[in-house]
Design a protein around this motif. Structure first.
Motif, short mmCIF file in Angstrom:
data_model
loop_
_atom_site.label_atom_id
_atom_site.label_comp_id
_atom_site.label_asym_id
_atom_site.label_seq_id
_atom_site.Cartn_x
_atom_site.Cartn_y
_atom_site.Cartn_z
N LYS B 136 61.13 3.27 21.25
CA LYS B 136 60.70 1.89 21.46
C LYS B 136 59.29 1.77 22.02
CE LYS B 136 65.38 0.35 21.61
NZ LYS B 136 66.56 0.13 22.37
N LEU B 137 58.51 2.84 21.91
CA LEU B 137 57.15 2.81 22.46
C LEU B 137 56.12 2.63 21.34
CD1 LEU B 137 57.16 5.75 25.04
CD2 LEU B 137 57.87 3.40 25.37
N SER B 138 54.94 2.13 21.73
CA SER B 138 53.84 2.04 20.76
C SER B 138 53.25 3.44 20.59
CB SER B 138 52.77 1.09 21.28
OG SER B 138 52.11 1.68 22.38
N GLU B 139 52.42 3.60 19.55
CA GLU B 139 51.85 4.93 19.29
C GLU B 139 50.99 5.40 20.46
OE1 GLU B 139 52.74 6.89 16.89
OE2 GLU B 139 54.00 5.37 15.97
N GLY B 140 50.25 4.46 21.06
CA GLY B 140 49.40 4.81 22.20
C GLY B 140 50.24 5.28 23.37
N GLU B 141 51.34 4.58 23.62
CA GLU B 141 52.23 4.97 24.73
C GLU B 141 52.88 6.32 24.44
OE1 GLU B 141 53.77 0.68 26.50
OE2 GLU B 141 54.64 1.41 24.63
N LYS B 142 53.26 6.52 23.17
CA LYS B 142 53.87 7.81 22.80
C LYS B 142 52.89 8.95 23.03
CE LYS B 142 56.82 6.28 19.03
NZ LYS B 142 56.96 6.34 17.59
N ARG B 143 51.63 8.72 22.67
CA ARG B 143 50.62 9.76 22.85
C ARG B 143 50.50 10.13 24.32
NH1 ARG B 143 48.87 13.27 19.80
NH2 ARG B 143 48.28 11.84 18.15
N LEU B 144 50.45 9.10 25.18
CA LEU B 144 50.34 9.37 26.61
C LEU B 144 51.59 10.08 27.15
CD1 LEU B 144 48.67 6.07 27.91
CD2 LEU B 144 47.59 8.26 27.44
N ALA B 145 52.76 9.67 26.64
CA ALA B 145 54.00 10.32 27.07
C ALA B 145 54.01 11.79 26.65
CB ALA B 145 55.20 9.59 26.49
N ALA B 146 53.50 12.07 25.44
CA ALA B 146 53.45 13.46 24.96
C ALA B 146 52.50 14.28 25.84
CB ALA B 146 53.01 13.50 23.50
N ILE B 147 51.40 13.67 26.25
CA ILE B 147 50.47 14.39 27.13
C ILE B 147 51.13 14.64 28.49
CG2 ILE B 147 48.23 14.27 28.33
CD1 ILE B 147 47.17 12.61 25.97
N ALA B 148 51.84 13.62 28.98
CA ALA B 148 52.54 13.77 30.28
C ALA B 148 53.57 14.90 30.20
CB ALA B 148 53.21 12.46 30.67
N ALA B 149 54.25 15.00 29.05
CA ALA B 149 55.27 16.05 28.87
C ALA B 149 54.64 17.43 29.01
CB ALA B 149 55.93 15.91 27.51
N VAL B 150 53.39 17.56 28.58
CA VAL B 150 52.71 18.85 28.70
C VAL B 150 52.12 19.03 30.11
CG1 VAL B 150 50.77 20.22 27.82
CG2 VAL B 150 52.27 19.03 26.24
N LEU B 151 51.57 17.95 30.68
CA LEU B 151 50.96 18.05 32.02
C LEU B 151 51.98 18.45 33.08
CD1 LEU B 151 48.44 15.06 32.32
CD2 LEU B 151 48.01 17.43 31.70
N SER B 152 53.25 18.05 32.88
CA SER B 152 54.28 18.37 33.88
C SER B 152 54.50 19.88 33.98
CB SER B 152 55.59 17.68 33.54
OG SER B 152 56.11 18.21 32.35
N MET B 153 54.01 20.62 32.99
CA MET B 153 54.13 22.08 33.05
C MET B 153 52.99 22.68 33.89
SD MET B 153 56.48 22.91 30.51
CE MET B 153 55.96 24.45 29.82
N LYS B 154 52.08 21.83 34.34
CA LYS B 154 50.89 22.25 35.10
C LYS B 154 50.14 23.37 34.37
CE LYS B 154 51.99 20.76 39.77
NZ LYS B 154 51.20 19.56 39.73
N PRO B 155 49.69 23.10 33.15
CA PRO B 155 48.99 24.15 32.40
C PRO B 155 47.53 24.28 32.86
CG PRO B 155 49.08 22.15 31.10
CD PRO B 155 49.76 21.84 32.40
N SER B 156 46.94 25.41 32.58
CA SER B 156 45.52 25.60 32.89
C SER B 156 44.69 25.29 31.65
CB SER B 156 45.24 27.04 33.30
OG SER B 156 46.23 27.50 34.15
N LEU B 157 45.32 25.46 30.48
CA LEU B 157 44.61 25.27 29.21
C LEU B 157 45.35 24.22 28.39
CD1 LEU B 157 42.60 26.22 26.93
CD2 LEU B 157 44.33 27.92 26.34
N LEU B 158 44.60 23.22 27.92
CA LEU B 158 45.23 22.17 27.09
C LEU B 158 44.65 22.22 25.69
CD1 LEU B 158 45.38 18.99 29.35
CD2 LEU B 158 47.29 20.31 28.49
N LEU B 159 45.54 22.22 24.70
CA LEU B 159 45.11 22.20 23.31
C LEU B 159 45.55 20.88 22.70
CD1 LEU B 159 46.51 25.75 22.44
CD2 LEU B 159 44.17 25.23 23.07
N PHE B 160 44.62 20.14 22.17
CA PHE B 160 44.95 18.83 21.56
C PHE B 160 44.75 18.93 20.06
CE2 PHE B 160 43.80 17.77 25.88
CZ PHE B 160 44.61 16.70 26.20
N ASP B 161 45.79 18.54 19.30
CA ASP B 161 45.66 18.54 17.84
C ASP B 161 45.57 17.08 17.37
OD1 ASP B 161 45.61 19.22 15.22
OD2 ASP B 161 47.65 20.03 15.13
N GLU B 162 44.42 16.69 16.95
CA GLU B 162 44.17 15.32 16.48
C GLU B 162 44.69 14.26 17.46
OE1 GLU B 162 42.41 14.43 14.01
OE2 GLU B 162 42.27 16.22 12.79
#
Lengths: 267, 235
Positions: B136-162
């Protein structure tokens, strides 16, 4: 939008499982064992023991009330399974026509009685499973199945199938839309194109499922982990499990209806 | 060195060379824009870094750990990949469960998991989405949620695909602001050169799986000959 609603409906039970009632907070293992014992007990009754099954209606009813699960949502899902039971039970109606008992002026045959038992038993079992799904997130159930030493590969298949349903629906929806927009006035996929449509759907959803699995692996998913919450077993969890098992066994071995009749006679 | 790729080659089972003799060193805190025509090997490179695609030749080190089967758990706790389509990444009942998925897989306590999820949601300003379903989220909200899902792992390196795929202009601007405020080491693959110019000073050009050019984003993206040789257009 319609298909989004349908996918949402598929996963609506899982969304309910994110609730925070007393039942939701119970340990998943406790709920899993209680449901298993309930189902085994219900299934163990004889084909004419309708009266003895009646007390078991309390389990889903009380659980539904405590977990604030909407009854209509569950009932709709139970109704999907009922036609299968009708096919199984209908032969009993035809084959067993001797009278079992009489209510008023109506003869109730053994066939009708066993038919009723099949329907009621199905209702109870499916309701119990649906309630378990409505109060326990799927990945937590998967974790408990692994703890019960169910082979990891079976649990993985179960999880993937569950996730795959949504993927399959989403891919089918976008393909169908693309098809309809390029076929003047068609309401669905023409039988001539159905073969290639289904083949393409399989390949697309397979590729999509691969991407979802990759995303899971990127966040530390291994076959032996499930991303589920870690619960501590509390006294309440043990109490719930013991209580359900106790009542199941009590009503299994003691005919509550019969005893009440005897009690009424004594009084 | 946060990421050290040396003479990496990735070959698919059908013998297609997705990445060809690719070498790159990325220091901590650096940000690279990764550009290339469709099929140039950007996504394959990222999947190889995450240990999803097997390495045919060469070596990848993330935070000095070699990407190999027995160290995948360590690698994936240090590097996070944000997929092109957020729908591939959000598969749980609620956004909170999606964000908690990674920390739970690493055996963190529920208290620590919640803390991390809340931090990630707060960092991206989407705390209100916590109990919502991704459907039920907009594409922008989904993108941010996907980033949050990765940030919660506390990574040192972030890879963004498009990362700008499916985003409207406002969400794109919001993403630029967020990426510029993130202190992580980043590699961002995109066709959106204007976006890349805003979020990374350095750029990598890929052609047929190989590293074709490397340099300052403002120079590379305006070099007409170089960009056309790479199958791209200048800004």
């Amino acid at each position: 939008m319609d298909i989004r609603n349908k996918i949402s409906a598929i996963y609506s039970l899982e969304q309910l499982s994110a609730g925070n009632t007393v039942i939701h907070r119970l340990h998943p293992m406790s709920k899993l064992i209680a449901t298993f014992v309930f189902i085994v007990t219900v299934v163990s009754f004889g084909r004419y023991e309708f009266g003895r099954l009646v007390p078991f209606i309390f389990f889903p009813t009380i659980l539904m009330a405590l977990s604030e699960t909407p009854y209509i949502m569950l009932l709709k899902r139970v109704l999907i399974a009922i036609p299968f039971c009708l096919f199984i039970g209908i032969s009993n109606l035809l084959l067993e026509q001797e009278t079992a008992f009489v209510i008023g002026n109506t003869n109730i045959s053994f066939g009708a009685l066993s038919f009723g038992v099949i329907l009621f038993r199905t209702y109870l079992c499916i309701m119990a499973v649906l309630l378990l799904a409505a109060v326990t997130p799927f990945n937590e159930l998967a974790l408990q199945l692994r703890r019960l030493k169910i082979p990891a590969v079976f649990v993985l298949m179960l999880e993937m199938t569950y996730r795959y349903i949504g993927v399959l629906f989403a891919e089918a929806a976008s393909m169908r839309l693309a098809y309809i927009l390029r076929s003047s006035g068609a309401k669905g996929v023409d039988i001539r194109h159905a073969g290639s449509f289904i083949g393409c759907l399989l390949l697309r959803s397979f590729a999509r499922a691969e991407r979802v699995f990759s995303a899971m692996k990127c966040r530390g998913y291994m076959i032996k982990t499930t991303g589920a919450r870690r619960f501590k077993l509390r006294i309440t969890d043990i109490f719930y499990c013991v209580l359900i098992c106790f009542f199941c066994l009590l009503f299994r071995f003691i005919d509550a209806g019969g005893k009440l009749t005897v009690l009424e006679k004594i009084l | 060195m946060m990421l050290d790729i040396s003479q990496l080659t990735v070959i698919y089972p059908d013998k297609t060379k997705a990445v060809d003799n690719f070498s790159l060193q990325v220091k901590e805190g650096e940000s690279f824009g990764l550009v290339g025509a469709n099929g140039a090997g950007k996504t394959s490179l990222m999947l190889a870094v995450m240990g999803i695609l097997p390495i045919s030749e060469g070596c990848i080190k993330v935070d000095n750990i070699i990407v190999e089967k027995k160290r995948l758990s360590d690698i994936r706790s240090r590097a996070g990949l944000i997929f092109q389509n957020p729908d591939d990444q959000l598969f749980m009942a609620t956004i909170y469960d999606d964000i908690a998925f990674g920390p739970r897989n690493y055996g963190l306590s529920e208290q620590e998991t919640r803390k991390r999820a809340e931090e990630a949601l707060c960092e991206l300003g989407i705390t209100h989405l916590m109990e919502r379903s991704a459907l039920k989220l907009s594409e922008g909200e989904k993108r941010l949620a996907a980033i949050a899902a990765v940030l919660s792992m506390k990574p040192s390196l972030l890879l963004f695909d498009e990362p700008t795929a499916f985003l409207d202009l406002k969400a794109r601007r919001n993403l630029i602001r967020l990426l510029n405020n993130m202190p992580y080491t980043k590699i961002i693959a995109s066709h959106d050169l204007l976006f890349l110019k805003e979020v990374s000073k350095q750029a990598l050009l890929m052609k047929n799986g190989a590293l074709f050019a490397q340099g300052a984003a403002k120079d590379l993206f305006h070099d007409k000959k170089l960009m056309e040789d790479c199958g791209l257009e200048v800004i």
